[in-house]
Design an enzyme around this catalytic site. Sequence first.
Site, PDB file in Angstrom:
ATOM      1  N   SER A   1       0.845  -1.200   0.000  1.00  0.00           N
ATOM      2  CA  SER A   1       0.000   0.000   0.000  1.00  0.00           C
ATOM      3  C   SER A   1       0.872   1.239   0.000  1.00  0.00           C
ATOM      4  CB  SER A   1      -0.896   0.016   1.246  1.00  0.00           C
ATOM      5  OG  SER A   1      -1.537   1.271   1.396  1.00  0.00           O
TER       6      SER A   1
ATOM      7  N   TYR B   1      -1.982  -0.888  10.361  1.00  0.00           N
ATOM      8  CA  TYR B   1      -2.114  -1.326   8.972  1.00  0.00           C
ATOM      9  C   TYR B   1      -0.943  -0.799   8.147  1.00  0.00           C
ATOM     10  CZ  TYR B   1      -4.004  -1.396   4.177  1.00  0.00           C
ATOM     11  OH  TYR B   1      -4.185  -1.572   2.831  1.00  0.00           O
TER      12      TYR B   1
ATOM     13  N   LYS C   1       1.998  -2.958   6.118  1.00  0.00           N
ATOM     14  CA  LYS C   1       2.270  -2.809   4.689  1.00  0.00           C
ATOM     15  C   LYS C   1       3.728  -2.424   4.436  1.00  0.00           C
ATOM     16  CE  LYS C   1      -1.764  -3.908   3.030  1.00  0.00           C
ATOM     17  NZ  LYS C   1      -1.943  -5.053   2.121  1.00  0.00           N
TER      18      LYS C   1
END
Length: 279
Positions: free
Chosen positions: A170, A183, A187
């Site tokens: 991401s 998160y 990533k």
Amino acid sequence: MQKARLLLSVCSRAWSSVRMVSSGMVRRDPHANKVALVTASTDGIGLAIARRLAQDGAHVVVSSRKQQNVDRAVAALQEEGLSVTGTVCHVGKAEDRERLVATALNLHGGIDILIANAAASPFFGNLMDATEEVWDKILDINVKATFLLIKAVVPEMEKRGGGSVVIVSSIGAYSPFPGLAPYNVSKTALLGLNKNLAAELAPRNIRVNCLAPGLIKTSFSHMLWTGKEREESVKETLQIRRIGKPEDCAGIVSFLCSEDASYITGETVVVAGGTPSRL
């Protein structure tokens, strides 16, 4: 009725191929007869990738945690005349990962491509409020399960003489999304996993690359762009003044898995509309 629509789709594709040949434009399927696994592929970016790989000639196995999502995606793609099957797979469960691999082997005899797209993001808030349980779930699904699935697939790729893996990271690995710190960190870890796997698997003729999507219009990211005012504000931060579509990622992934990218491994392609902040 469904069989009629499927037949119409197949005939349409066949006629399109005839017209291309007659005009000297021969269609090239870069993944003809290849077998591809795509996790979390019944919606959003995963579904767009599965569709594109199938359009480019691959036999694709889609997966999701819910059977109804698998059934819906498989039916939709088969109606388009694509070679697609599916199975339930929660990537955090060893038995589900084994079933996903076994499905491809039983139906198609091998695996050439793996797209590791599954991710979890159960937390939104300040980083210091993230609990141990939040960290365990995010790192387990986003990082550990990604590695374990790749580990399970590598021996099958070796039997085919090699293969290609694309890990979906991401833009959050470079420019963190507010409120999604765990998160974002997971990533970022995938960028390191990509580099290490690429170096270790290159002698086995297995290439490993990474995709880092920016803000893409999916149900997964809706909290970041829903609402006219918020969407316009996001667009102002992008050099390309629009929020991405899942299809913006699909062609890049198909390229990375193709022979046209045979000299590319260990790289991360950012598909983010010109998001300015990068490490």
